[in-house]
Enzyme design. Structure first.
Site, PDB file in Angstrom:
ATOM      1  N   HIS A   3      -4.035  77.054  15.836  1.00 38.76           N
ATOM      2  CA  HIS A   3      -3.401  78.353  16.044  1.00 38.76           C
ATOM      3  C   HIS A   3      -3.849  78.862  17.422  1.00 38.76           C
ATOM      4  O   HIS A   3      -4.970  78.564  17.862  1.00 38.76           O
ATOM      5  CB  HIS A   3      -3.897  79.303  14.946  1.00 38.76           C
ATOM      6  N   ASP A   6     -12.258  77.765  11.786  1.00 38.40           N
ATOM      7  CA  ASP A   6     -11.272  78.832  11.621  1.00 38.40           C
ATOM      8  C   ASP A   6     -10.757  78.725  10.184  1.00 38.40           C
ATOM      9  O   ASP A   6      -9.920  77.888   9.870  1.00 38.40           O
ATOM     10  CB  ASP A   6     -10.146  78.617  12.644  1.00 38.40           C
ATOM     11  N   GLN A   8      -6.755  79.829   6.843  1.00 36.24           N
ATOM     12  CA  GLN A   8      -5.880  79.248   5.819  1.00 36.24           C
ATOM     13  C   GLN A   8      -6.684  78.430   4.811  1.00 36.24           C
ATOM     14  O   GLN A   8      -6.099  77.744   3.971  1.00 36.24           O
ATOM     15  CB  GLN A   8      -4.791  78.361   6.463  1.00 36.24           C
ATOM     16  N   LYS A  34      -4.984  88.009   4.961  1.00 36.81           N
ATOM     17  CA  LYS A  34      -4.413  86.786   4.352  1.00 36.81           C
ATOM     18  C   LYS A  34      -5.036  86.531   2.982  1.00 36.81           C
ATOM     19  O   LYS A  34      -4.550  85.716   2.217  1.00 36.81           O
ATOM     20  CB  LYS A  34      -4.635  85.576   5.263  1.00 36.81           C
ATOM     21  N   CYS A  36       2.597  80.405  16.145  1.00 34.27           N
ATOM     22  CA  CYS A  36       1.433  80.533  17.037  1.00 34.27           C
ATOM     23  C   CYS A  36       0.740  79.189  17.220  1.00 34.27           C
ATOM     24  O   CYS A  36      -0.501  79.104  17.230  1.00 34.27           O
ATOM     25  CB  CYS A  36       0.431  81.565  16.528  1.00 34.27           C
TER      26      CYS A  36
HETATM   27  N1  PLP Z   1      -5.998  80.903  12.602  1.00 36.79           N
HETATM   28  C1  PLP Z   1      -5.068  80.493  11.736  1.00 36.79           C
HETATM   29  C2  PLP Z   1      -5.125  79.085  11.211  1.00 36.79           C
HETATM   30  C3  PLP Z   1      -4.055  81.364  11.327  1.00 36.79           C
HETATM   31  O1  PLP Z   1      -3.133  80.941  10.467  1.00 36.79           O
HETATM   32  C4  PLP Z   1      -4.032  82.666  11.860  1.00 36.79           C
HETATM   33  C5  PLP Z   1      -2.941  83.589  11.503  1.00 36.79           C
HETATM   34  O2  PLP Z   1      -1.848  83.177  11.186  1.00 36.79           O
HETATM   35  C6  PLP Z   1      -5.040  83.051  12.749  1.00 36.79           C
HETATM   36  C7  PLP Z   1      -6.013  82.142  13.099  1.00 36.79           C
HETATM   37  C8  PLP Z   1      -5.087  84.428  13.338  1.00 36.79           C
HETATM   38  O3  PLP Z   1      -5.298  85.373  12.350  1.00 36.79           O
HETATM   39  P1  PLP Z   1      -5.208  86.942  12.686  1.00 36.79           P
HETATM   40  O4  PLP Z   1      -3.917  87.165  13.373  1.00 36.79           O
HETATM   41  O5  PLP Z   1      -5.299  87.587  11.348  1.00 36.79           O
HETATM   42  O6  PLP Z   1      -6.378  87.267  13.547  1.00 36.79           O
END
Ligand code: PLP
Length: 406
Positions: free
Chosen positions: A122, A199, A202, A225, A363
């Site tokens: 991401h 990270d 998910q 999430k 993203c």
């Molecule tokens: N990392 C992953 C794998 C994600 O799916 C997301 C959001 O879709 C993020 C980071 C970023 O999360 P946030 O926008 O809540 O900071």
């Protein structure tokens, strides 16, 4: 035995028809819906014990501080962290990754050092590292994924060099659904002497997480999430690493002593929580953690895995569908394309049938480019998802095909 079909009743928004149709909400990877328990916790936080935390010596401030601080222990228990003082509240995973990249990276990276990620990240796990790499003259390197979207351990290991100082990866890919073999990767990171950042956006929402068993140095995620409010997230880090890190943001609450010439800083976690935090949102996250823990993360994982199998089987009936990411044991999401129909058109058309999915690059532009795609459609599940949602999606996609082929 958890009655997953009954859980839908805990989420008021799921009973609101969309375009006059039953809502099939298959966009939980972007943000999940909130159970009544979380809505009640927010209402209660503002209605019965709201004041600023940490600073006041009056009843409401102490009550709010107690409720806020209690969530640290809930987070620690959710991910089996050794201590609640290792849990830093942030505004979300993006902020958590920026904190690590800028604070740890700013203090420890040097010219020529390498930061290793995969192509499937991401943007939140790319751009902060890119920024600090540019400042420090370090290099950001992205390992490829296998063709089916699974983690390619040999290709990844081949990218590790004696200059690798950071390995930062997702627990689960938000596009491919691939579950990364974290304990194996942790062993590679240890061998290389690299910091290992996960990270967990998910991951923590779909399965049990044990940061001690994984043996990572950081695990980050977003509350929104995990059925909690937006604006609150977590950065868990090992105590000894946090203790040596400089602050990322300066301001109230993160200091020990301030003079005009210089300041000294509070120990973690306060050192990394400058300013008024999202108090009610944090308390809401605590309620969300109570909610998923009542159900049990192992039960949630099993339910969602069987639902993904059902969904994949139903969607296979649709003419022209291609699944993007077919790694064994994948979790959370089903990404796909449909012949020549643009994913944006798919999403817009099926919205009229009450089916909410995501379409776009998710993203993850470097991944899309490596796949030769500009976007995909993505259905993603949460604890309230059910077979009926995939039945609705399948029927809606048949309809899209009829429109485009007529
Ligand atoms: N990392 C992953 C794998 C994600 O799916 C997301 C959001 O879709 C993020 C980071 C970023 O999360 P946030 O926008 O809540 O900071």
């Amino acid at each position: 035995m958890v009655d997953f079909a009954a859980l839908r009743d805990d989420f008021p928004i799921l009973h609101k028809p969309v375009h006059g149709k039953r809502l099939a909400y298959l966009d939980s990877a972007a943000s999940s819906q909130k159970p009544q328990m979380v809505l009640d916790a927010l209402q209660e936080a503002y209605g019965t014990h709201y004041a600023n935390v940490h600073r006041g010596l009056h009843y409401l401030s102490e009550a709010a501080t107690d409720a806020y601080e209690a969530v640290r222990q809930k987070v620690a228990s959710l991910i089996n962290a050794p201590s609640p003082s290792e849990v830093i509240f942030t505004s979300g995973a993006t902020m958590s990754l920026n904190l690590i990249a800028h604070s740890w990276g700013g203090a420890n990276l040097q010219e020529g050092d390498e930061i290793l990620i995969t192509i499937a990240e991401h943007h939140a796990n790319i751009v902060p590292w890119q920024m600090v790499a540019q400042q420090k003259g370090a290099k950001l390197i992205a390992a490829p994924m296998a063709e089916d979207g699974s983690f390619d351990k040999a290709a990844f290991a081949a990218c590790i060099t004696e200059r690798t100082k950071v390995i930062s990866l997702p627990h689960v890919s938000n596009v491919l659904g691939t579950v990364y073999p974290l304990t194996e990767i942790a062993a590679l990171a240890r061998q290389a002497g690299a910091l290992f950042v996960v990270d967990g956006c998910q991951g923590v929402v779909h399965m049990p997480v044990d940061v001690q068993e994984i043996d990572c140095d950081f695990y980050v995620f977003s509350g929104h999430k995990l059925y909690g409010p937006s604006g609150i997230g977590v950065c868990w880090g090992k105590a000894d690493i946090l203790a040596d890190m400089p602050p990322f943001l300066g301001g109230g609450d993160m200091i020990d002593d301030v003079e005009i010439e210089r300041s000294t800083y509070a120990p973690p976690p306060a050192r990394f929580e400058a300013g008024t935090p999202p108090i009610a949102e944090c308390i809401g996250l605590g309620a969300a953690i109570d909610y998923v823990q009542q159900i049990g993360m192992a039960a949630i994982r099993d339910h969602e895995m069987s639902l993904l199998r059902y969904g994949t089987q139903r969607l296979s009936e649709v003419d022209g569908i291609t699944f993007i990411g077919t790694a064994a044991g994948k979790s959370g999401v089903i990404s796909f394309t449909l012949d020549e129909v643009h994913p944006h058109d798919i999403s817009t058309l099926i919205d009229h049938d009450g089916v909410a999915i995501r379409a776009g690059h998710h993203c993850a532009q470097p991944l899309m480019k490596s796949l030769g795609l500009s976007s995909t459609a993505r259905a993603s599940v949460g604890i309230y998802s059910c077979e009926e949602d995939f039945d609705a999606l399948t029927e809606a996609l048949h309809k899209v095909n009829r429109i485009f082929k007529s």
